[in-house]
Design an enzyme around this catalytic site. Sequence first.
Site, PDB file in Angstrom:
ATOM      1  N   HIS A  19      13.897  -3.434   1.534  1.00  0.00           N
ATOM      2  CA  HIS A  19      14.110  -2.207   0.764  1.00  0.00           C
ATOM      3  C   HIS A  19      15.381  -2.269  -0.080  1.00  0.00           C
ATOM      4  CE1 HIS A  19      11.335  -0.098   3.848  1.00  0.00           C
ATOM      5  NE2 HIS A  19      10.652  -0.528   2.802  1.00  0.00           N
ATOM      6  N   HIS A  42       0.537  -2.154   0.012  1.00  0.00           N
ATOM      7  CA  HIS A  42       0.467  -1.854   1.447  1.00  0.00           C
ATOM      8  C   HIS A  42       1.539  -0.797   1.702  1.00  0.00           C
ATOM      9  CE1 HIS A  42      -1.300  -5.852   1.090  1.00  0.00           C
ATOM     10  NE2 HIS A  42      -1.754  -5.795   2.329  1.00  0.00           N
ATOM     11  N   SER A 100       9.057   2.212   1.432  1.00  0.00           N
ATOM     12  CA  SER A 100       9.096   1.818   0.020  1.00  0.00           C
ATOM     13  C   SER A 100       8.613   2.937  -0.916  1.00  0.00           C
ATOM     14  CB  SER A 100       8.306   0.522  -0.200  1.00  0.00           C
ATOM     15  OG  SER A 100       7.051   0.545   0.452  1.00  0.00           O
ATOM     16  N   GLU A 118      -3.172   2.229   0.655  1.00  0.00           N
ATOM     17  CA  GLU A 118      -3.001   2.055   2.102  1.00  0.00           C
ATOM     18  C   GLU A 118      -4.395   2.076   2.721  1.00  0.00           C
ATOM     19  OE1 GLU A 118      -0.616   1.507   4.583  1.00  0.00           O
ATOM     20  OE2 GLU A 118      -2.396   1.711   5.851  1.00  0.00           O
ATOM     21  N   ASP A 164       3.364  -5.962   0.637  1.00  0.00           N
ATOM     22  CA  ASP A 164       4.116  -5.893   1.899  1.00  0.00           C
ATOM     23  C   ASP A 164       3.129  -5.789   3.056  1.00  0.00           C
ATOM     24  OD1 ASP A 164       6.114  -5.532   3.772  1.00  0.00           O
ATOM     25  OD2 ASP A 164       6.375  -3.403   3.319  1.00  0.00           O
TER      26      ASP A 164
HETATM   27  C1  LIG Z   1       4.548  -3.341   6.564  1.00  0.00           C
HETATM   28  S1  LIG Z   1       3.596  -1.895   6.409  1.00  0.00           S
HETATM   29  C2  LIG Z   1       4.052  -1.253   4.863  1.00  0.00           C
HETATM   30  C3  LIG Z   1       5.394  -0.673   4.764  1.00  0.00           C
HETATM   31  C4  LIG Z   1       5.743  -0.105   3.419  1.00  0.00           C
HETATM   32  N1  LIG Z   1       5.452  -1.024   2.331  1.00  0.00           N
HETATM   33  C5  LIG Z   1       7.215   0.218   3.380  1.00  0.00           C
HETATM   34  O1  LIG Z   1       7.994  -0.673   3.031  1.00  0.00           O
HETATM   35  O2  LIG Z   1       7.587   1.350   3.704  1.00  0.00           O
HETATM   36  C6  LIG Z   1       2.010  -2.539   6.030  1.00  0.00           C
HETATM   37  C7  LIG Z   1       0.952  -1.466   5.820  1.00  0.00           C
HETATM   38  O3  LIG Z   1      -0.195  -2.112   5.265  1.00  0.00           O
HETATM   39  C8  LIG Z   1      -1.353  -1.473   5.748  1.00  0.00           C
HETATM   40  N2  LIG Z   1      -2.455  -2.441   5.501  1.00  0.00           N
HETATM   41  C9  LIG Z   1      -2.875  -3.492   6.254  1.00  0.00           C
HETATM   42  N3  LIG Z   1      -3.808  -4.213   5.596  1.00  0.00           N
HETATM   43  C10 LIG Z   1      -3.968  -3.612   4.378  1.00  0.00           C
HETATM   44  C11 LIG Z   1      -4.748  -3.916   3.242  1.00  0.00           C
HETATM   45  N4  LIG Z   1      -5.571  -4.968   3.206  1.00  0.00           N
HETATM   46  N5  LIG Z   1      -4.642  -3.099   2.170  1.00  0.00           N
HETATM   47  C12 LIG Z   1      -3.818  -2.028   2.182  1.00  0.00           C
HETATM   48  N6  LIG Z   1      -3.047  -1.691   3.237  1.00  0.00           N
HETATM   49  C13 LIG Z   1      -3.114  -2.482   4.314  1.00  0.00           C
HETATM   50  C14 LIG Z   1      -1.030  -1.176   7.176  1.00  0.00           C
HETATM   51  O4  LIG Z   1      -1.842  -0.120   7.660  1.00  0.00           O
HETATM   52  C15 LIG Z   1       0.464  -0.772   7.067  1.00  0.00           C
HETATM   53  O5  LIG Z   1       0.603   0.597   6.916  1.00  0.00           O
END
Ligand SMILES: C[S@@+](CC[C@H](N)C(=O)[O-])C[C@H]1O[C@@H](n2cnc3c(N)ncnc32)[C@H](O)[C@@H]1O
Length: 280
Positions: A19, A42, A100, A118, A164
């Site tokens: 971040h 993500h 993020s 998401e 991410d």
């Molecule tokens: C590491 S977290 C994201 C954190 C966020 N980017 C942040 O920095 O605040 C990863 C997220 O991706 C979601 N996720 C997993 N596979 C995914 C996909 N193929 N497409 C979209 N989201 C996905 C998960 O449910 C989770 O909420």
Amino acid sequence: MLAYRHLFHAGNFADVFKHALLVQLAIAIARKETPFFYLDTHAGIGRYDLQHAWAQKNSEYRDGIARIFSRTDCPEAVRPYLEAVRAENTDAQLHFYPGSPALMGRLLRSNDRMALTELNRKDCEQLQSEFAGDRRVQVRNMDGYQALKAFLPPKERRALILVDSSFDRANELRRIADALAMAHDRFATGVYAIWYPLMGSRDTSEFERHLVNIGLRKLLKLELSVRSGSPQGGLSGSAMLVVNPPYEFDKTASALLHWLWKALSVDGGGRYRVKWLSGE
Ligand SMILES: C[S@@+](CC[C@H](N)C(=O)[O-])C[C@H]1O[C@@H](n2cnc3c(N)ncnc32)[C@H](O)[C@@H]1O
């Protein structure tokens, strides 16, 4: 596959790393007046309550944001990130941590746009309510790799894209490499930031070599690990690849990571690294 919930990990050292860099990328892009587009493939739930039982389970934020939340001696490269986290916490006590989307929501100007995707339906509903009424923001319950196809190239022709993943499926690095190659074909000038955990070094070097081999140029690797060995089942470090980093972003990242490493290393071990993989 969707067992992963980021609330268990919010504000940990890997979040701080990703971040703080993300905020600097956005600041650099916003130096030009023309609008830009932000895509978060993500996105998670947007904003995290660190008092929630899930966040308290392993209290990962204690070795992350809690270590630096009240520090007043950070360099300019870290300051805007810390200010954004503090702005989520009105009484100077660490209670909420911006993910993020929330961080970027603070940095977006009135004519910039962001799309947040998401896959987890419940998390996506929370994200939707977080941004309800904000006309700059689109929230979609969809696969992040499909989102690269759906949203790129953007009409602004200037964009920051964060990939991410939660890495809860096998072969995720391969999936990312394929998606990135496709996205780069559609939109070669975007600034792409890809986060990944540093676990098996063979897998990550293969991934990095592959991206160079498929012709991605201007590829900067940033890395931070905070302990000497790997904790059992845990993460000792993580990396971010930036495709097309803004001018002199490597210098900003060095100052930022140097300070973060000193502040977050739990045993004086680990390291930070800023390395061009191709095309400085
Ligand atoms: C590491 S977290 C994201 C954190 C966020 N980017 C942040 O920095 O605040 C990863 C997220 O991706 C979601 N996720 C997993 N596979 C995914 C996909 N193929 N497409 C979209 N989201 C996905 C998960 O449910 C989770 O909420």
